[in-house]
Every structure is written in structure tokens, then in C-alpha cells.
Write a protein that holds these residues in place. Sequence first.
Motif, PDB file in Angstrom:
ATOM      1  N   ALA A   1       7.606   9.005 -10.158  1.00 35.57           N
ATOM      2  CA  ALA A   1       8.785   9.116 -10.733  1.00 35.57           C
ATOM      3  C   ALA A   1       9.349  10.262 -11.489  1.00 35.57           C
ATOM      4  CB  ALA A   1       8.769   7.826 -11.848  1.00 35.57           C
ATOM      5  N   GLU A   2       8.083  10.981 -11.947  1.00 39.70           N
ATOM      6  CA  GLU A   2       8.455  12.277 -12.525  1.00 39.70           C
ATOM      7  C   GLU A   2       8.822  13.057 -11.291  1.00 39.70           C
ATOM      8  OE1 GLU A   2       5.465   9.979 -15.072  1.00 39.70           O
ATOM      9  OE2 GLU A   2       5.631  10.074 -12.733  1.00 39.70           O
TER      10      GLU A   2
ATOM     11  N   TRP B   1       0.846  -1.158   0.024  1.00 46.86           N
ATOM     12  CA  TRP B   1      -0.042  -0.104   0.007  1.00 46.86           C
ATOM     13  C   TRP B   1       0.989   1.088   0.028  1.00 46.86           C
ATOM     14  CZ3 TRP B   1      -3.609  -1.852   4.621  1.00 46.86           C
ATOM     15  CH2 TRP B   1      -4.207  -2.941   3.987  1.00 46.86           C
ATOM     16  N   ALA B   2       1.947   1.242   0.943  1.00 51.10           N
ATOM     17  CA  ALA B   2       2.835   2.320   0.840  1.00 51.10           C
ATOM     18  C   ALA B   2       3.666   2.829  -0.502  1.00 51.10           C
ATOM     19  CB  ALA B   2       3.894   2.233   1.792  1.00 51.10           C
ATOM     20  N   ARG B   3       3.807   1.744  -1.200  1.00 54.27           N
ATOM     21  CA  ARG B   3       4.506   1.830  -2.589  1.00 54.27           C
ATOM     22  C   ARG B   3       3.384   2.427  -3.488  1.00 54.27           C
ATOM     23  NH1 ARG B   3       8.668   4.182  -4.413  1.00 54.27           N
ATOM     24  NH2 ARG B   3       9.296   3.339  -6.360  1.00 54.27           N
ATOM     25  N   GLY B   4       2.277   1.892  -3.366  1.00 56.53           N
ATOM     26  CA  GLY B   4       1.040   2.266  -4.048  1.00 56.53           C
ATOM     27  C   GLY B   4       0.960   3.772  -4.029  1.00 56.53           C
ATOM     28  N   LEU B   5       1.164   4.323  -2.842  1.00 56.90           N
ATOM     29  CA  LEU B   5       0.896   5.826  -2.392  1.00 56.90           C
ATOM     30  C   LEU B   5       2.211   6.772  -2.838  1.00 56.90           C
ATOM     31  CD1 LEU B   5      -0.685   5.757   0.950  1.00 56.90           C
ATOM     32  CD2 LEU B   5      -1.830   6.191  -1.267  1.00 56.90           C
ATOM     33  N   GLY B   6       3.123   6.113  -3.597  1.00 56.88           N
ATOM     34  CA  GLY B   6       4.320   6.921  -3.721  1.00 56.88           C
ATOM     35  C   GLY B   6       5.416   7.016  -2.599  1.00 56.88           C
ATOM     36  N   MET B   7       5.139   6.221  -1.663  1.00 55.62           N
ATOM     37  CA  MET B   7       6.297   6.442  -0.704  1.00 55.62           C
ATOM     38  C   MET B   7       7.516   5.326  -0.853  1.00 55.62           C
ATOM     39  SD  MET B   7       3.954   5.970   2.867  1.00 55.62           S
ATOM     40  CE  MET B   7       2.871   7.609   3.423  1.00 55.62           C
TER      41      MET B   7
ATOM     42  N   ALA C   1      -4.044  10.880  -0.407  1.00 56.64           N
ATOM     43  CA  ALA C   1      -3.400   9.745  -1.445  1.00 56.64           C
ATOM     44  C   ALA C   1      -3.020  10.396  -2.505  1.00 56.64           C
ATOM     45  CB  ALA C   1      -4.184   8.757  -1.402  1.00 56.64           C
ATOM     46  N   GLU C   2      -3.804  11.206  -3.242  1.00 57.30           N
ATOM     47  CA  GLU C   2      -3.424  11.956  -4.448  1.00 57.30           C
ATOM     48  C   GLU C   2      -2.045  12.701  -4.320  1.00 57.30           C
ATOM     49  OE1 GLU C   2      -6.727  13.810  -5.777  1.00 57.30           O
ATOM     50  OE2 GLU C   2      -7.978  11.911  -6.004  1.00 57.30           O
ATOM     51  N   LEU C   3      -2.108  13.412  -3.317  1.00 55.58           N
ATOM     52  CA  LEU C   3      -0.854  14.469  -2.945  1.00 55.58           C
ATOM     53  C   LEU C   3       0.338  13.509  -2.677  1.00 55.58           C
ATOM     54  CD1 LEU C   3      -2.321  17.068  -0.785  1.00 55.58           C
ATOM     55  CD2 LEU C   3      -1.444  17.499  -2.936  1.00 55.58           C
ATOM     56  N   LEU C   4       0.420  12.603  -2.125  1.00 53.51           N
ATOM     57  CA  LEU C   4       1.481  11.408  -1.917  1.00 53.51           C
ATOM     58  C   LEU C   4       1.900  10.944  -3.346  1.00 53.51           C
ATOM     59  CD1 LEU C   4       0.300   9.929   1.353  1.00 53.51           C
ATOM     60  CD2 LEU C   4       2.270  11.449   1.227  1.00 53.51           C
ATOM     61  N   ARG C   5       0.992  10.468  -3.845  1.00 56.97           N
ATOM     62  CA  ARG C   5       1.489   9.915  -5.238  1.00 56.97           C
ATOM     63  C   ARG C   5       2.030  11.028  -6.252  1.00 56.97           C
ATOM     64  NH1 ARG C   5      -3.940   7.393  -4.951  1.00 56.97           N
ATOM     65  NH2 ARG C   5      -3.892   5.534  -4.034  1.00 56.97           N
TER      66      ARG C   5
END
Length: 371
Positions: A359-360, A59-65, A350-354
Motif C-alpha cells: 500500500a505504501e 496467495w497472489a494477494r499475499g505477495l502484493g499482486m 516474495a519479499e520484493l513483490l510485497r
Amino acid sequence: MSNTTSTPDRWTPERAHAWFKAQPWALGANFLPASAINQLAMWQADSFDPERIDLELGWARGLGMNTMRVFLHDLLWAQDAAGFKQRICQYLDIAERHGIFTMFVLFDSCWDPHPQLGPQREPIPGVHNSGWVQSPSATQLADRSTWPQLRAYVEDIVKTFGQDPRVTYWDIWNEPDNQGGGMGYYLPREAKDKIALVAELIPQAFAWARAQNPSQPLTSGLWLGDHWAPGSSELNAVQTCQLACSDVISFHDYNWPEKFESRIQQLQQYGRPLICTEYMARSLGSTFDIALPIAVREDVGMINWGFVDGKSQTKMPWDSWKKPYTIDPPLVWFHDVLHTDGTPYRQREAELLRLHGSAEAQRARAERVRG
């Protein structure tokens, strides 16, 4: 137990900045699986839960963490060093599969000063972080004859994982000058002269870790007070050590953006990279939408407190120690990002974290620091 002349030197600012720029911009959370009430429950053999850890890190990785701050404990090592290290390896394997780096915390001065191995108590209903424990215990801290064992713990853990590329920081001591956690609840049970004892021990803990010549930088985060700039008369002996010994400077901030920016500006005067290892308390004005853009602009790594709602109950505010909350969930969550089933508390967060962990965003940051 004085420092020896063979201890490697603290990293130069140039080395620290070169290392920091070569890493991804750190975005993540302080990690405790929902199934554990504290760091002992997370790591003990009978309650270690790799399936839940795997689920939550996904889940963390899915949030960009990309970075989790994870607390260890000296009693776990004293009980079964080999087994403890094997479970750390298992955790790191899981984290690596999800592209997650780890900052390990060796000691912690917060909450219950008398930890005990074995089954941990159940959460106190409606109370924030009601089972968290300190390391070392008040008894160990007050008894210098136990300090060689603490040294052996630090040396073995840092030697074992000090060249592991999956580990990116060593946080030597969390909030070392904290006492009376739980809104003063634990103050009567703290070691006498706790802060003076910590001030004596923390430079030794840094030296023990540094003597293993780890490839990762050492740090310990400031959190207490308002004036951290060089030469401030308000810095105590513990804070002076933290600033003098840290390769990368870390800090905690749960305040409105004005205070957050002020802390960054003060700490930038030390000429070292910065990482905020605790933030995000919604009802206090520390939120993702306010803090993250500031951190990106100033290139400050960001690790918030709380991830998945679970036994730590850190969606409850600190003042729940004074008056336990009867409304569950509270009207506004204090910490935590996800419900126990992985759905976001707020979709916009969640959107802000992602966005900031994408990658961008990482490519844009790499271009900025190269320039």
C-alpha cells in the motif's frame, strides 16, 4: 467484415494516461491454476476448480499482486456461452474478494494450433507448457467462413464484461505473429500463411471489441524483434496494427535489463501508457530484482509469466521441447513463483513483490503520477 463508421474511436493518449494513472500500478502474473494444463482445462465445466483458484489468488494477494492476466478461448464460448460466462463471473467474484483485477486475453497464437474440447492430455514429463493451445485454431484461422463466429464470441464477451470494474484491460491477441511454438515443434501444423491471415484478422478483432464501447482499454503486446520505435522498418503488418490499435501499449520481454530498458524507451515514444504483460525468465537474465525497480521508475505495469508450479510445467525452460528435462525441479526455475503448496521458490522474490505491491508503494506511485 470491414470496420463500420459507428465503431468508437481509439482512445486518445490523454484518455489512456488519465485512465492509467487512476488505476493501481499493475503488479501480477499470468494466471493458470496448478490443476489445469491449459486455458480449456481451466474453464471447462468438468475441470473448473474454484477452490484451487480461490487458494492461489489468496496467495497472489499475499505477495502484493493486484492484477492477473487470464486467457479465455473461443471454443469455450461456442460450446456453452452461458455456462462459460457464468464461470467467468465466478472467477471474477473470487478475484474481487482478494482485491485482484483481471486482464482477459481473447485470442492467442502460441503452441498447439489444433485445440480440442473435452478432457485435456496430461503433461509431457519435463517439457515446458506442453498442453497450451491456440485460439482460434489453425483450421478456423484458415477458413474465413468461421470468422463470423469469432466475431460473435468477441462481441458477446466484451459486451458482457465491458463495463465490469473488476476487468481492467482487454488483451485482444497474445503474440499474434508467433508461429512454430515449442521450439518449432508445431510449425508443420500451423495454418498456411498464418501471419498474413492474422494481419487480416487482428484489426477486425480490435474493431469488434471496440464496437462494444468497453470502459477498459484495448491492447495487444509486441514481443518479436528488437526495433519497435516509430518509423522502424522492422515492424511487420501485425505489429503495425498492434501499435495503431492499442489504447495502452503492452509488450513482452524476457531479456537482460539493458534490452528491457531499451524496449521501454522505444515504446515510450508512442506517448501512451505501458504495461509489460510477460517477463521473468531467470536463466535468461529477466528477474524480479532487476526488472521491478526499472518498471517502478518508468511507471510500467508488470505481469510475469508463471505463478504456481503445476501442470503447465513452466519452471522448465523453453529448450525442454528439444530435450525434455530429467531433473525435476531444474537447477534454476525458468518461470513460476510459488511451489504447488504455496511456498515461495525464493523467499527474497516474495519479499520484493510485497515491497513493490505494498500500500505504501501504491501511495508513492499515486503521488508521483499526480505530480
